[in-house]
Design a protein around this motif. Structure first.
Motif, PDB file in Angstrom:
ATOM      1  N   UNK A  48       0.839  -1.203   0.000  1.00  6.96           N
ATOM      2  CA  UNK A  48       0.000   0.000   0.000  1.00  6.96           C
ATOM      3  C   UNK A  48       0.874   1.254   0.000  1.00  6.96           C
ATOM      4  N   UNK A  49       0.308   2.326  -0.475  1.00  7.43           N
ATOM      5  CA  UNK A  49       1.039   3.579  -0.543  1.00  7.43           C
ATOM      6  C   UNK A  49       0.138   4.697  -1.010  1.00  7.43           C
ATOM      7  N   UNK A  50       0.739   5.773  -1.423  1.00  5.42           N
ATOM      8  CA  UNK A  50      -0.006   6.946  -1.872  1.00  5.42           C
ATOM      9  C   UNK A  50       0.014   7.036  -3.388  1.00  5.42           C
ATOM     10  N   UNK A  51      -0.848   7.907  -3.931  1.00  6.46           N
ATOM     11  CA  UNK A  51      -0.943   8.059  -5.377  1.00  6.46           C
ATOM     12  C   UNK A  51      -1.834   7.004  -5.991  1.00  6.46           C
ATOM     13  N   UNK A  52      -1.810   6.959  -7.312  1.00  2.36           N
ATOM     14  CA  UNK A  52      -2.726   6.069  -8.023  1.00  2.36           C
ATOM     15  C   UNK A  52      -2.023   5.336  -9.158  1.00  2.36           C
ATOM     16  N   UNK A  53      -2.319   4.047  -9.270  1.00  3.91           N
ATOM     17  CA  UNK A  53      -1.844   3.215 -10.372  1.00  3.91           C
ATOM     18  C   UNK A  53      -3.056   2.811 -11.206  1.00  3.91           C
ATOM     19  N   UNK A  54      -3.011   3.095 -12.506  1.00  5.21           N
ATOM     20  CA  UNK A  54      -4.095   2.729 -13.417  1.00  5.21           C
ATOM     21  C   UNK A  54      -3.595   1.712 -14.428  1.00  5.21           C
ATOM     22  N   UNK A  55      -4.329   0.630 -14.592  1.00  2.00           N
ATOM     23  CA  UNK A  55      -4.073  -0.345 -15.653  1.00  2.00           C
ATOM     24  C   UNK A  55      -5.237  -0.273 -16.621  1.00  2.00           C
ATOM     25  N   UNK A  56      -4.968   0.142 -17.864  1.00  2.00           N
ATOM     26  CA  UNK A  56      -6.025   0.356 -18.853  1.00  2.00           C
ATOM     27  C   UNK A  56      -7.137   1.253 -18.310  1.00  2.00           C
TER      28      UNK A  56
END
Length: 249
Positions: A48-56
């Protein structure tokens, strides 16, 4: 394909933003303790962490565990075998759910043949050598997202996958990664062999002390002056047999 927006893990690596196009082979390089493994684990949804990861375009935290497993495979740096199941049973735990038996067998045979594991399929995983176990783990990760049997797959995340592999096995794995990326999928790999990254990566993320110091095309990032500062070793770049090589001066 993959969008990172100010992703970080406090105490491990600082905020990083980038867009990753499909079909790229990206190497993460840097000294021990730079944050490479933490970054990969964050991309995999395992940390877990901060920010955002987007896949497609879909946020990682909006995907169920099952949906995430369909889209990405993740090989951690170390994992000990914890059971006595045979190799073929261990691999079955990583197969996509809807794959047909004939397709599955063909893919397993293909991957195991290239990584020289066909004679180990009935062997208990706790009887394997370190190099054999690493190759089994690699086949499992590849099987999970192999394009022939998983059309939803997008991403392969490998943390120091060359550990315990001999030269021939490393070359074989590079060939499989090339096949994977040629289908428009992306592989992100942490690597300690700078010349391996220099010659095979499309893009490089250079890390040091929890910071991404540079990210871009391999020949732009892997300049001797920059690497010398990061690794505290003087590098020069030479051309040998038609290839670029980093050498310590």
């Amino acid at each position: 394909m993959l969008q990172l927006s100010q992703i970080s893990v406090p105490g491990r690596f600082s905020a990083f933003t980038t867009q990753v196009p499909a079909g790229r082979r990206i190497h993460i390089i840097g000294p021990n303790g730079a944050g490479k493994s933490s970054l990969l684990a964050r991309l995999a949804g395992m940390l877990s962490g901060e920010g955002q990861v987007l896949i497609d375009g879909i946020a990682l935290d909006k995907l169920t565990g099952w949906q995430l497993a369909q889209r990405r495979a993740y090989l951690s740096q170390q994992q000990l075998p914890v059971s006595v199941m045979p190799v073929f049973q261990y691999l079955s735990l990583h197969q996509p759910a809807t794959v047909q038996v004939a397709q599955l067998e063909q893919t397993i045979n293909h991957l195991c043949s290239i990584l020289r594991l066909l004679d180990k399929l009935a062997e208990p995983i706790n009887n394997l050598s370190g190099g054999e176990w690493q190759r089994v783990r690699l086949v499992a990760a590849l099987l999970q997202v192999w394009p022939d049997i998983n059309p939803l797959s997008k991403l392969l995340l490998l943390d120091e996958p060359m550990n315990s592999l001999d030269i021939a096995q490393q070359r074989a794995l590079d060939g499989l990664i090339e096949q994977f990326c040629a289908t428009g999928r992306t592989a992100i790999i942490s690597d300690h062999d700078l010349n391996h990254s220099l010659q095979l990566a499309d893009d490089v993320w250079l890390m040091s002390q929890g910071q991404i110091e540079a990210a871009g095309k391999v020949d732009e990032v892997m300049q001797p002056e920059r690497l010398s500062k990061i690794f505290d070793v003087e590098f020069v770049l030479n051309a040998v047999a038609g290839k670029a090589w980093l050498m310590m001066s």
